[in-house]
Write an enzyme that holds these catalytic residues in place. Structure first.
Site, PDB file in Angstrom:
ATOM      1  N   HIS A 110       0.817  -1.214   0.000  1.00  0.00           N
ATOM      2  CA  HIS A 110       0.000   0.000   0.000  1.00  0.00           C
ATOM      3  C   HIS A 110       0.855   1.270   0.000  1.00  0.00           C
ATOM      4  O   HIS A 110       0.573   2.225  -0.746  1.00  0.00           O
ATOM      5  CB  HIS A 110      -0.900  -0.047   1.243  1.00  0.00           C
ATOM      6  CG  HIS A 110      -1.702   1.175   1.496  1.00  0.00           C
ATOM      7  ND1 HIS A 110      -2.979   1.347   0.995  1.00  0.00           N
ATOM      8  CD2 HIS A 110      -1.429   2.295   2.224  1.00  0.00           C
ATOM      9  CE1 HIS A 110      -3.455   2.516   1.399  1.00  0.00           C
ATOM     10  NE2 HIS A 110      -2.538   3.113   2.143  1.00  0.00           N
ATOM     11  N   GLY A 134      -3.449   8.499   7.398  1.00  0.00           N
ATOM     12  CA  GLY A 134      -4.021   8.216   8.695  1.00  0.00           C
ATOM     13  C   GLY A 134      -3.070   7.466   9.595  1.00  0.00           C
ATOM     14  O   GLY A 134      -2.693   7.925  10.674  1.00  0.00           O
ATOM     15  N   ALA A 135      -2.637   6.301   9.160  1.00  0.00           N
ATOM     16  CA  ALA A 135      -1.813   5.436  10.010  1.00  0.00           C
ATOM     17  C   ALA A 135      -0.329   5.570   9.742  1.00  0.00           C
ATOM     18  O   ALA A 135       0.471   5.013  10.487  1.00  0.00           O
ATOM     19  CB  ALA A 135      -2.237   3.978   9.820  1.00  0.00           C
ATOM     20  N   GLU A 180      -8.761  21.585   9.385  1.00  0.00           N
ATOM     21  CA  GLU A 180      -8.270  22.569   8.415  1.00  0.00           C
ATOM     22  C   GLU A 180      -9.225  23.752   8.306  1.00  0.00           C
ATOM     23  O   GLU A 180      -8.789  24.911   8.238  1.00  0.00           O
ATOM     24  CB  GLU A 180      -8.082  21.910   7.043  1.00  0.00           C
ATOM     25  CG  GLU A 180      -7.509  22.856   6.007  1.00  0.00           C
ATOM     26  CD  GLU A 180      -7.246  22.185   4.664  1.00  0.00           C
ATOM     27  OE1 GLU A 180      -6.579  22.814   3.821  1.00  0.00           O
ATOM     28  OE2 GLU A 180      -7.710  21.046   4.463  1.00  0.00           O
ATOM     29  N   ASP A 284      -6.370   6.889  -0.166  1.00  0.00           N
ATOM     30  CA  ASP A 284      -6.356   5.475  -0.537  1.00  0.00           C
ATOM     31  C   ASP A 284      -7.291   5.259  -1.720  1.00  0.00           C
ATOM     32  O   ASP A 284      -8.475   5.625  -1.660  1.00  0.00           O
ATOM     33  CB  ASP A 284      -6.807   4.615   0.643  1.00  0.00           C
ATOM     34  CG  ASP A 284      -5.877   4.734   1.831  1.00  0.00           C
ATOM     35  OD1 ASP A 284      -4.782   5.306   1.672  1.00  0.00           O
ATOM     36  OD2 ASP A 284      -6.240   4.243   2.921  1.00  0.00           O
ATOM     37  N   VAL A 347      23.235  27.365   8.448  1.00  0.00           N
ATOM     38  CA  VAL A 347      24.298  27.648   7.484  1.00  0.00           C
ATOM     39  C   VAL A 347      25.614  27.603   8.249  1.00  0.00           C
ATOM     40  O   VAL A 347      25.751  28.240   9.304  1.00  0.00           O
ATOM     41  CB  VAL A 347      24.105  29.018   6.827  1.00  0.00           C
ATOM     42  CG1 VAL A 347      25.321  29.382   5.985  1.00  0.00           C
ATOM     43  CG2 VAL A 347      22.855  29.019   5.965  1.00  0.00           C
ATOM     44  N   VAL A 348      26.577  26.855   7.725  1.00  0.00           N
ATOM     45  CA  VAL A 348      27.878  26.716   8.364  1.00  0.00           C
ATOM     46  C   VAL A 348      28.924  27.365   7.467  1.00  0.00           C
ATOM     47  O   VAL A 348      29.005  27.059   6.275  1.00  0.00           O
ATOM     48  CB  VAL A 348      28.229  25.235   8.614  1.00  0.00           C
ATOM     49  CG1 VAL A 348      29.595  25.117   9.280  1.00  0.00           C
ATOM     50  CG2 VAL A 348      27.155  24.576   9.475  1.00  0.00           C
ATOM     51  N   ASP A 444      19.831  13.582  17.397  1.00  0.00           N
ATOM     52  CA  ASP A 444      19.920  13.632  15.929  1.00  0.00           C
ATOM     53  C   ASP A 444      21.114  12.802  15.468  1.00  0.00           C
ATOM     54  O   ASP A 444      21.973  13.270  14.728  1.00  0.00           O
ATOM     55  CB  ASP A 444      20.055  15.085  15.467  1.00  0.00           C
ATOM     56  CG  ASP A 444      19.824  15.244  13.960  1.00  0.00           C
ATOM     57  OD1 ASP A 444      19.340  14.284  13.333  1.00  0.00           O
ATOM     58  OD2 ASP A 444      20.125  16.333  13.434  1.00  0.00           O
TER      59      ASP A 444
END
Length: 527
Positions: A110, A134-135, A180, A284, A347-348, A444
């Site tokens: 799916h 949804g899931a 919404e 779906d 930004v580095v 992270d």
């Protein structure tokens, strides 16, 4: 729209993983599509009741599309993931059709079907995909014959989260469209924001929204702004990590105009292209099963009836994508040598022997939320880098800190995602073991945030770091890294084992943490 090649006739597709029963016939294009959604009178979807609905309308739904087929070649069905009773009802009908019409059977994942119909409908080739339904809430990208999962929800999908909130306020199902509508007339309120690397969680957000005493319009507005910003952030992090230049939004929640707007703004600011399929192909639908089934049929991916058991926990990364022969590009080399480097958050820029990491404002985020995240993450990063270094973990030395910028020493070496081996992962395990031993959670732990200098692992980017001695937090920390390994290399099992050796060598509680990581992984299965 792209043309299939060579023509292989038509495929009938049956979709019924949850609330919507849908059938379609797909040839060179969509030939016919008919759906019959199950609408619970109150509350959420009950799997058994949804399956009974599917069984009661199955004959009618198929009869509305089957006569349109002129050269039917196969029967495709949604094999998983999904609700067991619903999947079994659809699979039974597909087997019966296969036997009655003497046609081969194709079992379709799916989630993969959402991606493939999205690629077909938009013409995108190799996108980072935000799959929001949804899931399911996942960020995916293609590599070496599989759709790899860069990150996903650790609890419930964004659609189910919105439904849960709506039910608590007596609003009808599905909850997303109602939320919404209310959100358009609301103002932003602060709600919990939970991102862990490229994974995210919605339970805390929904609980706080349910308990809020603010006007319903404001709660819905804050709920959308917070939940969708989380989704866009992890998508941007995957985009920056992978170095791709396309973002595709699929899944039923993708119909939300605010989510589309936020993703579009993020892509514009990064110079990437953004697309979302037309609404017919978002939720779906049988068309995505029929189309993907036809592509699979074209490449010989058939399913014997005796092996056609449904798979409620069927993962997208378990599917051999035999219809794509290119290897895909998981990561692209980036360096500081050509000037400022833009990551997902900051930004580095090189400043002599140091680097300045400046967090940039995100146009897609609410201004108040954006300012709060930048300030909180900059302060926490500086504090925890220093604390980790005091605990014996190799980190950059901090020179200066302002509200949005940290100036620190430049670390010379190879980023782990370009230097993965069992030895580098073992050294990474040692570094993380010491970090966890000091009660610090990195937050992270991706292969972009470890640098190898003089055969030592240096941990960088502590923007999501926090202090915790909880087993759960440590398990989630490792899960973020293991998820990244699985999304970028086929040798992830060996690399995970090497990491575990290094981790266990310095951290006494390693066994419990690794066991908890496995539990966290299993939660990512379809709920």
């Amino acid at each position: 729209m792209p043309e299939l090649k060579p023509p292989v006739g038509e495929v009938l597709g049956l979709e019924g993983t949850a609330w919507n029963l849908s059938a379609a016939v797909f040839g060179d294009d969509l030939v016919a599509l008919h759906s019959s959604p199950y609408a619970p009178p109150t509350g959420g979807i009950h799997p058994r009741e949804a399956a009974q609905h599917h069984a009661s309308v199955m004959r009618e739904v198929i009869a509305r599309v089957l006569p349109a087929a002129e050269n039917l070649q196969a029967i495709a069905f949604s094999q998983g993931p999904g609700l067991g009773p619903c999947l079994r009802t659809v699979a039974t009908a597909a087997r019966a059709l296969s036997l009655a019409l003497d046609l081969p059977l194709v079992g379709v994942n799916h989630c993969v079907a959402h991606v493939e119909i999205g690629r077909w409908a938009t013409g995108f080739d190799d996108p980072i995909v935000l799959y929001a339904s949804g899931a399911n809430t996942q960020v995916l990208g293609y590599l070496n014959g599989r759709y790899r999962i860069f990150g996903e929800t650790l609890d419930i999908g964004i659609g189910n989260a919105l439904d849960k909130f709506a039910r608590s306020h007596g609003l009808p199902h599905p909850g997303g469209p109602v939320v919404e509508r209310f959100a358009r007339d609301g103002n932003y309120i602060e709600l919990p924001y939970t991102v862990k690397g490229m994974d995210l969680a919605f339970s805390g957000l929904i609980s706080a929204a349910q308990e809020s005493k603010a006007p319903i319009e404001d709660v819905c507005h804050g709920l959308q702004e917070t939940g969708f910003a989380m989704c866009v952030e992890v998508t941007e992090r995957a985009l920056a990590h992978a170095g791709k230049d396309e973002v595709l939004l699929v899944g039923g929640v993708g119909a939300n105009s605010r989510l589309q707007e936020m993703l579009r703004e993020m892509c514009e600011d990064r110079g990437a292209r953004f697309a979302v399929p037309e609404r017919t192909y978002l939720g779906d639908n049988g068309a995505m099963i029929a189309y993907t089934g036809r592509v699979m049929l074209e490449h010989g991916a058939l399913l014997p009836i005796e092996e056609s058991q449904v798979r409620p926990g069927y993962r997208a990364d378990e599917v051999p994508v035999v219809w794509r022969s290119e290897p895909g590009e998981a990561v692209r080399g980036l360096t500081l040598e050509g000037g400022p480097l833009r990551g997902a958050e900051a930004v580095v820029e090189v400043q002599g022997g140091d680097v300045a990491k400046r967090r940039v404002s995100k146009r897609y985020r609410n201004e108040l939320l954006d300012r709060r995240l930048i300030t909180e993450r900059t302060r926490a990063e500086a504090r925890l880098i220093a604390a980790a270094r005091r605990a014996g973990v190799r980190t950059p030395v901090i020179r200066d800190v302002t509200a949005d910028t940290i100036v620190m020493e430049r670390v010379e070496g190879d980023v782990l995602k370009y230097a993965m081996s069992e030895e580098t992962l073992r050294l990474a395990g040692v570094a993380v073991g010491r970090l966890h031993g000091a009660g610090i959670i990195h937050g992270d732990l991706t292969t972009s945030n470890m640098i190898f200098e003089d055969n030592r692992c240096v941990l960088i980017d502590f923007g999501l770091a926090h202090v915790s001695a909880e087993l759960e937090s440590r398990g989630v920390d490792l899960h973020v890294l293991f998820q990244t390994l699985e999304s970028t290399t086929d040798e992830h099992e060996e690399l995970k084992a090497a990491f575990a050796r290094g981790y266990a060598g310095v951290f006494p509680g390693a066994g419990e943490v690794l066991a908890r990581e496995r539990e966290v992984e299993l939660r990512g299965r379809y709920l």
